[in-house]
Design a protein around this motif. Sequence first.
Motif, PDB file in Angstrom:
ATOM      1  N   LEU A  17       0.999  -1.169  -0.140  1.00  0.00           N
ATOM      2  CA  LEU A  17      -0.098   0.464   0.400  1.00  0.00           C
ATOM      3  C   LEU A  17       1.254   0.899   0.131  1.00  0.00           C
ATOM      4  CD1 LEU A  17      -2.137   1.944   0.286  1.00  0.00           C
ATOM      5  CD2 LEU A  17      -2.267   1.670   3.015  1.00  0.00           C
ATOM      6  N   VAL A  18       0.700   2.077  -0.867  1.00  0.00           N
ATOM      7  CA  VAL A  18       1.753   3.264  -1.059  1.00  0.00           C
ATOM      8  C   VAL A  18       0.671   4.368  -0.977  1.00  0.00           C
ATOM      9  CG1 VAL A  18       2.939   4.988  -2.123  1.00  0.00           C
ATOM     10  CG2 VAL A  18       2.970   1.919  -2.280  1.00  0.00           C
ATOM     11  N   THR A  19       1.045   5.392  -0.001  1.00  0.00           N
ATOM     12  CA  THR A  19      -0.165   6.700   0.116  1.00  0.00           C
ATOM     13  C   THR A  19       0.643   8.095  -0.692  1.00  0.00           C
ATOM     14  OG1 THR A  19       0.379   7.604   2.223  1.00  0.00           O
ATOM     15  CG2 THR A  19      -0.884   5.862   2.124  1.00  0.00           C
ATOM     16  N   GLY A  20      -0.369   8.819  -0.939  1.00  0.00           N
ATOM     17  CA  GLY A  20       0.609   9.279  -1.682  1.00  0.00           C
ATOM     18  C   GLY A  20       0.915   9.391  -3.327  1.00  0.00           C
ATOM     19  N   GLY A  21       0.778   7.953  -3.715  1.00  0.00           N
ATOM     20  CA  GLY A  21       0.747   6.840  -5.459  1.00  0.00           C
ATOM     21  C   GLY A  21       0.198   8.194  -6.985  1.00  0.00           C
ATOM     22  N   GLY A  22      -0.531   9.566  -6.674  1.00  0.00           N
ATOM     23  CA  GLY A  22      -0.454   9.555  -7.679  1.00  0.00           C
ATOM     24  C   GLY A  22       0.594  10.909  -8.099  1.00  0.00           C
ATOM     25  N   SER A  23       1.358  10.681  -7.549  1.00  0.00           N
ATOM     26  CA  SER A  23       2.446  11.445  -8.259  1.00  0.00           C
ATOM     27  C   SER A  23       4.309  11.296  -7.111  1.00  0.00           C
ATOM     28  CB  SER A  23       2.230  13.018  -8.636  1.00  0.00           C
ATOM     29  OG  SER A  23       2.870  13.301  -6.981  1.00  0.00           O
ATOM     30  N   GLY A  24       5.191  12.131  -7.933  1.00  0.00           N
ATOM     31  CA  GLY A  24       6.974  12.077  -7.261  1.00  0.00           C
ATOM     32  C   GLY A  24       6.763  10.708  -6.710  1.00  0.00           C
ATOM     33  N   ILE A  25       7.617  10.821  -5.095  1.00  0.00           N
ATOM     34  CA  ILE A  25       7.637   9.580  -4.356  1.00  0.00           C
ATOM     35  C   ILE A  25       6.844   8.894  -4.653  1.00  0.00           C
ATOM     36  CG2 ILE A  25       8.670   8.649  -2.336  1.00  0.00           C
ATOM     37  CD1 ILE A  25      10.240  11.894  -2.461  1.00  0.00           C
ATOM     38  N   VAL A 224      20.333  17.799  -6.921  1.00  0.00           N
ATOM     39  CA  VAL A 224      19.003  17.282  -6.706  1.00  0.00           C
ATOM     40  C   VAL A 224      19.132  15.499  -6.379  1.00  0.00           C
ATOM     41  CG1 VAL A 224      17.715  19.580  -6.358  1.00  0.00           C
ATOM     42  CG2 VAL A 224      17.550  17.435  -7.986  1.00  0.00           C
ATOM     43  N   GLY A 225      18.136  15.344  -5.405  1.00  0.00           N
ATOM     44  CA  GLY A 225      18.388  14.061  -5.390  1.00  0.00           C
ATOM     45  C   GLY A 225      17.359  13.264  -7.163  1.00  0.00           C
ATOM     46  N   THR A 226      17.322  12.352  -7.317  1.00  0.00           N
ATOM     47  CA  THR A 226      16.854  11.958  -8.021  1.00  0.00           C
ATOM     48  C   THR A 226      15.401  10.876  -7.751  1.00  0.00           C
ATOM     49  OG1 THR A 226      17.914   9.526  -9.209  1.00  0.00           O
ATOM     50  CG2 THR A 226      18.579  11.649  -9.953  1.00  0.00           C
ATOM     51  N   LEU A 227      14.824  10.438  -8.336  1.00  0.00           N
ATOM     52  CA  LEU A 227      13.567   9.791  -8.125  1.00  0.00           C
ATOM     53  C   LEU A 227      14.092   7.421  -7.178  1.00  0.00           C
ATOM     54  CD1 LEU A 227      10.144  11.079  -8.994  1.00  0.00           C
ATOM     55  CD2 LEU A 227      10.645  11.058  -6.758  1.00  0.00           C
ATOM     56  N   PRO A 228      14.633   7.400  -8.902  1.00  0.00           N
ATOM     57  CA  PRO A 228      15.616   6.270  -8.507  1.00  0.00           C
ATOM     58  C   PRO A 228      16.159   6.492  -7.188  1.00  0.00           C
ATOM     59  CG  PRO A 228      15.474   6.971 -10.755  1.00  0.00           C
ATOM     60  CD  PRO A 228      14.894   8.218 -10.475  1.00  0.00           C
ATOM     61  N   GLU A 229      16.800   7.120  -6.423  1.00  0.00           N
ATOM     62  CA  GLU A 229      17.426   7.265  -5.558  1.00  0.00           C
ATOM     63  C   GLU A 229      17.074   6.479  -4.107  1.00  0.00           C
ATOM     64  OE1 GLU A 229      21.611   9.726  -7.162  1.00  0.00           O
ATOM     65  OE2 GLU A 229      19.717  10.421  -6.756  1.00  0.00           O
TER      66      GLU A 229
END
Length: 258
Positions: A17-25, A224-229
């Motif tokens: 389960l992932v909250t805030g799953g519509g964008s970004g991290i 800045v950090g990347t999403l994969p990191e």
Amino acid sequence: MTNADMTRQRFTGRVALVTGGGSGIGRAVARALAAEGASVAVAGRDAATLAATVTLIEADGGTAAAIPADVTVAEQVSRLVDTTVDRFGALDVAVNNAGVLGRPGPLADVAEPDWHTVIDTNLTGVYLCMKHEIARMRGRGGAIVNISSNIGAHGRIPGLGVYGAAKAAVSALTRSTALEYIGENIRINAVSPGPSDTTMSLRPGETPADRTARLAAALPIGRVGTLPEITAAVLWLAADESGFTVGHDLVVDGGATA
């Protein structure tokens, strides 16, 4: 994420389960969990962005479901967790990522409704999610990863005191709750990202290129950090390979806190 990582299947047969799953991290984490075999429930307030995340996951051959929910409302969080279990049969991994930056400004200028919006979403939302996630993991075990922030560890960014206070509390709550439930094989940890390639780090009217230039000078690593990191840190804490890691706040911020 490297090609080698994409071939790993650390979460086959598991439900996340992932909250805030519509964008970004949140979206990046949901896609990565699905790519490694998990069935993923993607939660958030915006049904359209959740549907877009599910479409991306399914296009990659993964399994996901969008479950709209506001993490500040107890009844909706309870329903979210119950729906996840009803849909996929269990809950093994939870990533509590939903959060808002709020309206930056000195504390004396922060309106009370803005205070409550930031605290309710970033802190109360994590409390409510963990409360109901733990109830479903008891007797089975599981892994919970809370998304905190390096801003909770320092006050060097003026105007973000409320956000920092909420995130510092998330890190503290992670540590204490981890010790309460590790005896039931429920591992709870946190990731504290620094500025990363998401819309949250953008100032009003600022382009991504402007944002990168502004932050690069302030970060020891120079970017800045990347999403994969960020995603790699979250998945490591959710996977069995980090089984001896309990109550840890993994800071991923290019040396800013150091």
